[in-house]
Write a protein that holds these residues in place. Structure first.
Motif, PDB file in Angstrom:
ATOM      1  N   THR A 108       0.870  -1.128  -0.076  1.00 22.08           N
ATOM      2  CA  THR A 108      -0.271   0.433  -0.131  1.00 22.08           C
ATOM      3  C   THR A 108       0.943   0.953  -0.190  1.00 22.08           C
ATOM      4  OG1 THR A 108      -1.668  -1.581   1.190  1.00 22.08           O
ATOM      5  CG2 THR A 108      -1.480   1.389   1.033  1.00 22.08           C
ATOM      6  N   LEU A 109       0.567   2.186  -0.644  1.00 20.03           N
ATOM      7  CA  LEU A 109       1.343   3.573  -1.027  1.00 20.03           C
ATOM      8  C   LEU A 109       0.643   4.322  -0.287  1.00 20.03           C
ATOM      9  CD1 LEU A 109       3.249   3.339  -3.862  1.00 20.03           C
ATOM     10  CD2 LEU A 109       3.687   3.026  -1.763  1.00 20.03           C
ATOM     11  N   THR A 110       0.845   6.128   0.163  1.00 24.30           N
ATOM     12  CA  THR A 110       0.036   7.030   0.783  1.00 24.30           C
ATOM     13  C   THR A 110       0.037   8.116  -0.458  1.00 24.30           C
ATOM     14  OG1 THR A 110       1.259   7.385   2.367  1.00 24.30           O
ATOM     15  CG2 THR A 110      -0.699   5.750   2.534  1.00 24.30           C
ATOM     16  N   LEU A 111      -0.375   8.588  -1.125  1.00 27.44           N
ATOM     17  CA  LEU A 111      -0.524   9.219  -1.922  1.00 27.44           C
ATOM     18  C   LEU A 111      -1.498  10.693  -1.098  1.00 27.44           C
ATOM     19  CD1 LEU A 111      -0.334  11.397  -4.056  1.00 27.44           C
ATOM     20  CD2 LEU A 111      -2.185  10.372  -5.330  1.00 27.44           C
ATOM     21  N   TRP A 112      -0.618  12.211  -0.965  1.00 26.51           N
ATOM     22  CA  TRP A 112      -0.966  13.116  -0.328  1.00 26.51           C
ATOM     23  C   TRP A 112      -1.055  14.864  -2.023  1.00 26.51           C
ATOM     24  CZ3 TRP A 112       0.231  14.729   5.087  1.00 26.51           C
ATOM     25  CH2 TRP A 112      -0.128  13.792   5.905  1.00 26.51           C
ATOM     26  N   VAL A 171      -5.623  10.355  -0.120  1.00 24.85           N
ATOM     27  CA  VAL A 171      -5.802  11.493   1.055  1.00 24.85           C
ATOM     28  C   VAL A 171      -6.437  12.681   0.326  1.00 24.85           C
ATOM     29  CG1 VAL A 171      -5.535  12.480   3.095  1.00 24.85           C
ATOM     30  CG2 VAL A 171      -5.069   9.714   3.232  1.00 24.85           C
ATOM     31  N   ARG A 172      -7.010  13.414   0.117  1.00 25.24           N
ATOM     32  CA  ARG A 172      -6.706  14.617  -0.953  1.00 25.24           C
ATOM     33  C   ARG A 172      -6.753  15.703   0.608  1.00 25.24           C
ATOM     34  NH1 ARG A 172      -9.987  19.189  -1.332  1.00 25.24           N
ATOM     35  NH2 ARG A 172     -11.820  18.232  -0.285  1.00 25.24           N
ATOM     36  N   GLN A 173      -6.203  16.050   1.188  1.00 28.30           N
ATOM     37  CA  GLN A 173      -6.105  17.647   2.256  1.00 28.30           C
ATOM     38  C   GLN A 173      -6.831  18.823   1.897  1.00 28.30           C
ATOM     39  OE1 GLN A 173      -4.652  16.305   4.974  1.00 28.30           O
ATOM     40  NE2 GLN A 173      -3.569  14.574   4.832  1.00 28.30           N
ATOM     41  N   GLU A 174      -6.556  19.929   2.396  1.00 25.57           N
ATOM     42  CA  GLU A 174      -7.360  20.798   2.359  1.00 25.57           C
ATOM     43  C   GLU A 174      -6.449  21.907   2.335  1.00 25.57           C
ATOM     44  OE1 GLU A 174     -10.497  22.947   4.401  1.00 25.57           O
ATOM     45  OE2 GLU A 174     -11.361  21.027   4.399  1.00 25.57           O
ATOM     46  N   THR A 233       6.253  10.114   9.974  1.00 22.99           N
ATOM     47  CA  THR A 233       5.141   8.707   9.142  1.00 22.99           C
ATOM     48  C   THR A 233       4.714   9.775   7.712  1.00 22.99           C
ATOM     49  OG1 THR A 233       3.925  10.086  10.617  1.00 22.99           O
ATOM     50  CG2 THR A 233       4.493   8.230  11.549  1.00 22.99           C
ATOM     51  N   PRO A 234       5.799  10.499   6.503  1.00 20.99           N
ATOM     52  CA  PRO A 234       4.783  10.684   6.144  1.00 20.99           C
ATOM     53  C   PRO A 234       4.788  10.102   4.438  1.00 20.99           C
ATOM     54  CG  PRO A 234       7.438  10.149   5.361  1.00 20.99           C
ATOM     55  CD  PRO A 234       6.687   9.617   6.652  1.00 20.99           C
ATOM     56  N   PRO A 235       3.738  10.690   3.864  1.00 25.10           N
ATOM     57  CA  PRO A 235       2.910   9.641   2.794  1.00 25.10           C
ATOM     58  C   PRO A 235       3.981   9.514   1.892  1.00 25.10           C
ATOM     59  CG  PRO A 235       2.922  12.053   2.646  1.00 25.10           C
ATOM     60  CD  PRO A 235       2.755  12.350   3.812  1.00 25.10           C
ATOM     61  N   ASP A 236       3.273   8.181   1.330  1.00 27.82           N
ATOM     62  CA  ASP A 236       4.899   7.604   0.509  1.00 27.82           C
ATOM     63  C   ASP A 236       4.871   9.004  -0.844  1.00 27.82           C
ATOM     64  OD1 ASP A 236       5.720   4.744   0.964  1.00 27.82           O
ATOM     65  OD2 ASP A 236       3.423   5.243   0.871  1.00 27.82           O
ATOM     66  N   VAL A 237       4.056   9.120  -1.699  1.00 26.57           N
ATOM     67  CA  VAL A 237       4.123  10.676  -2.290  1.00 26.57           C
ATOM     68  C   VAL A 237       3.705  11.699  -1.730  1.00 26.57           C
ATOM     69  CG1 VAL A 237       3.410  11.171  -4.995  1.00 26.57           C
ATOM     70  CG2 VAL A 237       4.227   8.662  -4.520  1.00 26.57           C
ATOM     71  N   PHE A 238       4.035  13.061  -1.940  1.00 27.47           N
ATOM     72  CA  PHE A 238       3.122  14.174  -1.627  1.00 27.47           C
ATOM     73  C   PHE A 238       3.272  15.890  -2.645  1.00 27.47           C
ATOM     74  CE2 PHE A 238       7.860  13.810  -0.258  1.00 27.47           C
ATOM     75  CZ  PHE A 238       8.134  15.541   0.448  1.00 27.47           C
ATOM     76  N   HIS A 239       2.330  15.993  -2.336  1.00 25.08           N
ATOM     77  CA  HIS A 239       1.948  16.725  -2.949  1.00 25.08           C
ATOM     78  C   HIS A 239       3.247  18.480  -2.809  1.00 25.08           C
ATOM     79  CE1 HIS A 239      -0.139  20.627  -5.370  1.00 25.08           C
ATOM     80  NE2 HIS A 239       0.467  21.128  -4.616  1.00 25.08           N
TER      81      HIS A 239
END
Length: 426
Positions: free
Chosen positions: A38-42, A72-75, A91-97
């Motif tokens: 599982t990867l997390t994307l913010w 995960v869509r952040q405001e 604890t960062p997401p794997d990929v981030f904006h």
């Protein structure tokens, strides 16, 4: 309330435990079998832009069997704080904006971002789009889109009162006075989060001080953030606030909830200064309003050194991989899909985004028109709050909001930013 029998509960627990075990045993760093990872994307995208990101994720999952991406869509406004906390807490997401610039650089300097220099092809992107994520000759992010910030206006209202797109600032003031006299808010502005008001400050400063002003102050080579051009920029903001160019209570209005856009849609306001994302947002919020939506570039100031063809803009989104990701190779592949030609093409033609990816065909004439503005621009001033180090950017935003609120003089605001710049940049 109905309760399942004990043996059913036990079976479910056994199944969940086995599934968790399989997942944990497969997070080996991204090489080999992709099963049960599982990867997390913010990200902070909305509307059609969010759809383009979700479609890119679907393509990635289809090409990587067993890999799941938790999106995960952040405001927008609280996003920076949330990511900083996640990075600091390990604890960062794997990929981030990101937007590149000083904000991304602080994570790079802390060793929290993966070097993508050997993973992405620089020939795929426009050079101007890559540069905000390049530090010390290395690349730490792949760009998807670029932004410009024009003045958007209601063509119906302009036609009703015989108004034309202004060529000079004096003509813009006449428009403001006409709208005010007809009980229409000239500029819709929701400035609780401070960055929407920064557009005015950047434009005024550049129009007075010219293209080299910011870089001189930022690189500490010439004029500073207390230069006369910055003082004049503050004076113009105060003048607009004093003449009632903005909605009542605008410094407390929330941009993310659409408060400024709604005034435009309801034809209670005539203009708004926002990025080209305004087109995609309008298509999502109120598609029928698009036919009334026009734009022009912020006019030049008499006696100033800046040109009408100098624009405020930036690169967003830029996607990066966290160094602490347990699946860095897979995360890098996700970044490639997020910034692929397929994603860029979809974003350009559904959300009005100017592509950071080369060789995109614009089916949408409106988007092509916006892209032409960028291509014809003589200079692009990148967003202060993304380019400056975070602690200096915060002072810039705070003092600019105070100028709008008439709680600081232009001299006080400029001096405060310059003092912080000496502390942070020298």
């Amino acid at each position: 309330m109905w309760k399942p029998k004990v043996w059913v509960t036990a079976l479910i627990i056994l199944f969940i435990t086995a599934g968790c075990s399989d997942s944990e045993s497969s997070t080996d760093g991204g090489s080999g079998d992709d099963t049960s990872k599982t990867l997390t994307l913010w990200h902070i995208e909305t509307g059609e832009s969010e759809v383009a990101i979700e479609d890119a994720v679907k393509r990635f999952e289809e090409n990587h069997e067993g890999v799941n991406v938790e999106v995960v869509r952040q405001e927008n406004d609280p996003y920076k704080t949330k990511l900083s906390v996640a990075m600091g807490g390990g604890t960062p997401p794997d990929v981030f904006h990101s937007w590149g610039g000083g904000w991304l650089e602080k994570f790079v300097e802390a060793g929290q971002v993966k070097d993508l220099s050997d993973d992405i092809d620089p020939e795929q992107f426009l050079p101007a789009a890559l540069s905000p994520a390049e530090f010390e000759g290395k690349n730490y992010g792949a760009p998807l889109a670029m932004d410009i910030v024009p003045v958007w206006y209601n063509k119906g209202i302009f036609e009703k009162f015989g108004l034309e797109e202004p060529e000079t600032y004096e003509e813009l003031i006449e428009i403001i006075e006409t709208l005010k006299s007809n009980d229409i808010v000239p500029f819709s502005l929701a400035n609780q989060s401070k960055w929407p008001g920064s557009f005015y400050y950047m434009y005024f400063a550049e129009r007075f001080g010219g293209p080299d002003l910011f870089n001189e102050a930022y690189k500490r080579e010439g004029r500073g953030f207390d230069d006369e051009a910055y003082v004049k920029a503050g004076e113009k903001i105060r003048e607009l606030a004093e003449m009632g160019a903005f909605p009542d209570g605008f410094n407390g209005m929330n941009f993310d909830t659409g408060q400024s856009r709604q005034l435009l849609y309801a034809e209670q306001a005539g203009m708004i200064i926002q990025g080209n994302w305004m087109l995609g947002t309008t298509r999502n919020d109120m598609p029928e309003f698009e036919e009334k939506l026009g734009f022009f570039l912020f006019p030049a100031m008499e006696g100033g050194q800046g040109s009408k063809k100098d624009i405020v803009g930036g690169v967003s989104p830029v996607y990066s991989v966290a160094e602490k990701s347990e699946n860095k190779e897979l995360a890098t592949e996700l970044v490639k899909e997020l910034t692929s030609k397929a994603t860029a093409q979809q974003l350009a033609n559904t959300d009005g985004a100017i592509s950071a990816v080369k060789d995109i065909e614009y089916d949408d004439e409106y988007v092509q028109e916006i892209s032409n503005v960028l291509e014809e621009a003589e200079y692009m001033q990148t967003f202060y709050d993304q380019t400056l180090p975070p602690e200096l950017a915060e002072v810039h935003l705070d003092t600019t909001q105070a100028l709008f609120g008439l709680s600081k003089t232009p001299e006080e605001a400029a001096k405060e930013v310059e003092e912080k710049a000496k502390e942070v940049l020298e």
